[in-house]
Design an enzyme around this catalytic site. Structure first.
Site, PDB file in Angstrom:
ATOM      1  N   SER A 127       2.100   1.810  -3.329  1.00 27.00           N
ATOM      2  CA  SER A 127       1.179   2.106  -4.629  1.00 27.00           C
ATOM      3  C   SER A 127       0.941   3.697  -4.129  1.00 27.00           C
ATOM      4  O   SER A 127       0.800   4.235  -5.073  1.00 27.00           O
ATOM      5  CB  SER A 127       0.102   1.606  -4.475  1.00 27.00           C
ATOM      6  OG  SER A 127      -0.877   1.290  -3.047  1.00 27.00           O
ATOM      7  N   GLU A 128       1.083   4.018  -2.577  1.00 25.85           N
ATOM      8  CA  GLU A 128       0.626   5.673  -2.448  1.00 25.85           C
ATOM      9  C   GLU A 128       1.351   6.677  -3.291  1.00 25.85           C
ATOM     10  O   GLU A 128       1.413   7.909  -3.104  1.00 25.85           O
ATOM     11  CB  GLU A 128       0.012   5.734  -1.080  1.00 25.85           C
ATOM     12  CG  GLU A 128      -1.472   4.480  -0.735  1.00 25.85           C
ATOM     13  CD  GLU A 128      -2.494   5.204  -1.809  1.00 25.85           C
ATOM     14  OE1 GLU A 128      -2.312   6.855  -2.362  1.00 25.85           O
ATOM     15  OE2 GLU A 128      -3.010   3.912  -2.222  1.00 25.85           O
ATOM     16  N   VAL A 129       2.539   6.138  -2.868  1.00 27.51           N
ATOM     17  CA  VAL A 129       4.269   6.732  -3.288  1.00 27.51           C
ATOM     18  C   VAL A 129       3.472   6.989  -5.132  1.00 27.51           C
ATOM     19  O   VAL A 129       3.877   8.087  -5.345  1.00 27.51           O
ATOM     20  CB  VAL A 129       5.395   6.453  -2.649  1.00 27.51           C
ATOM     21  CG1 VAL A 129       6.218   7.418  -2.880  1.00 27.51           C
ATOM     22  CG2 VAL A 129       5.156   6.686  -0.962  1.00 27.51           C
ATOM     23  N   GLN A 143      -3.569   7.325   3.968  1.00 29.37           N
ATOM     24  CA  GLN A 143      -4.362   6.298   2.701  1.00 29.37           C
ATOM     25  C   GLN A 143      -3.473   4.938   3.404  1.00 29.37           C
ATOM     26  O   GLN A 143      -4.533   4.094   3.030  1.00 29.37           O
ATOM     27  CB  GLN A 143      -3.746   6.223   1.554  1.00 29.37           C
ATOM     28  CG  GLN A 143      -4.803   8.413   0.736  1.00 29.37           C
ATOM     29  CD  GLN A 143      -3.602   8.810  -0.132  1.00 29.37           C
ATOM     30  OE1 GLN A 143      -2.270   8.362  -0.412  1.00 29.37           O
ATOM     31  NE2 GLN A 143      -4.629   9.330  -1.177  1.00 29.37           N
ATOM     32  N   ILE A 150       0.699  -1.200  -0.019  1.00 32.81           N
ATOM     33  CA  ILE A 150      -0.009  -0.339   0.139  1.00 32.81           C
ATOM     34  C   ILE A 150       0.667   1.488   0.083  1.00 32.81           C
ATOM     35  O   ILE A 150       0.901   1.871  -0.427  1.00 32.81           O
ATOM     36  CB  ILE A 150      -0.507   0.518   1.325  1.00 32.81           C
ATOM     37  CG1 ILE A 150      -2.267  -0.871   1.074  1.00 32.81           C
ATOM     38  CG2 ILE A 150      -1.874   1.263   1.032  1.00 32.81           C
ATOM     39  CD1 ILE A 150      -2.997  -0.785   0.255  1.00 32.81           C
TER      40      ILE A 150
END
Length: 278
Positions: A45-47, A133, A42
């Site tokens: 993906s968020e970076v 997130q 996660i």
């Protein structure tokens, strides 16, 4: 009534939630990072999704997890290898920040992505939205945050006639609509709804007080930086002139980009040649 007074009442909030969830159950996007609750995946993906469209991230996300399947693998990899995988995604400082975050997670947290807001925020490259997130999608913890698709959804529904809507007017609506029991599903639904609105109507995000148009890419420093890094990702080392020829960008622009990249630790110089960090 102020220019950004929302059309808000309990019935309107309920209608909004119903519309968002109905759209999600019918049209929700199947994205690879939505198939896991692994905090490391996660975080990656968020970076990657910071300032980058979903379609461009999917392949790089999967490639990155194949190359560096764990926090320890990423932390122990040379930065140059991380930049090679990242090449083509843009905003390469994020790759360096993610690499440094992985090293911090190993050093401070025993290789486990922390589950507290304060500890996440202390990681390199992790701002409020990214921390929120990770908490929502990996740990099921509800923290209000805003990003472009959420802005679009809220402005479209609650500020249909207003311009220059500030985030301070949107955050109470984020809190009022947030599902504290299942923030993961709610935020996925809300972002998908906002993304769909942008395709269906004039982009509501443009009526945000914080909306800004990105400067043209062609001819920019970003273009030269990205081109230099792509060439170096394919070679052990190259001179500025060689990079310019391979990229089709003028040698002076490439040299300026290389000097800036060196200051940021994204490239290294050996005599007259340049390489990625080892």
């Amino acid at each position: 009534m102020s220019a950004w007074q929302p059309t808000e009442d309990e019935e309107r909030v309920a209608e909004f939630r119903e519309a968002v969830l109905a759209h999600y159950w019918a049209h929700g996007r199947d994205l690879p990072w939505r198939r896991t609750d692994d905090p490391y995946a996660i975080l990656v993906s968020e970076v990657m999704l910071q300032q980058t469209q979903v379609a461009r991230v999917v392949g790089k996300y999967e490639e990155s997890l194949r190359a560096f399947p764990t926090v320890d693998a990423l932390a122990s990899a040379p930065l140059g290898d991380v930049l090679k995988v990242w090449s083509g995604l843009g905003y390469n400082r994020r790759a360096k920040a993610l690499h440094e975050a992985a090293k911090a997670i190993v050093a401070r947290h025993g290789g486990r992505v922390p589950s507290s807001y304060q500890e996440l925020r202390a990681l390199p490259g992790v701002g409020h939205a990214t921390a929120a997130q990770v908490l929502a999608f990996a740990f099921g913890v509800a923290v209000p945050y805003l990003e472009t698709n959420i802005r679009a959804a809220l402005i479209h529904w609650f500020f249909p006639e207003a311009d220059s809507v500030p985030d301070s007017a949107l955050m109470p609506l984020v809190e009022a609509t947030l599902d504290a029991d299942d923030p993961r599903t709610w935020y996925y639904a809300l972002m998908d709804y906002g993304a769909a609105l942008k395709r269906a109507v004039p982009n509501p995000s443009r009526r945000s007080a914080h909306h800004g148009r990105q400067a043209p890419f062609v001819g920019s420093a970003r273009e030269a930086r990205g081109a230099a890094l792509r060439v170096l990702a394919e070679r052990d080392a190259a001179s500025g002139a060689e990079i310019a020829r391979a990229s089709g960008i003028g040698v002076e622009r490439i040299r300026e980009a290389l000097v800036a990249l060196e200051r940021e630790g994204l490239v290294a110089r050996e005599g007259t040649r340049w390489r990625l960090p080892r």
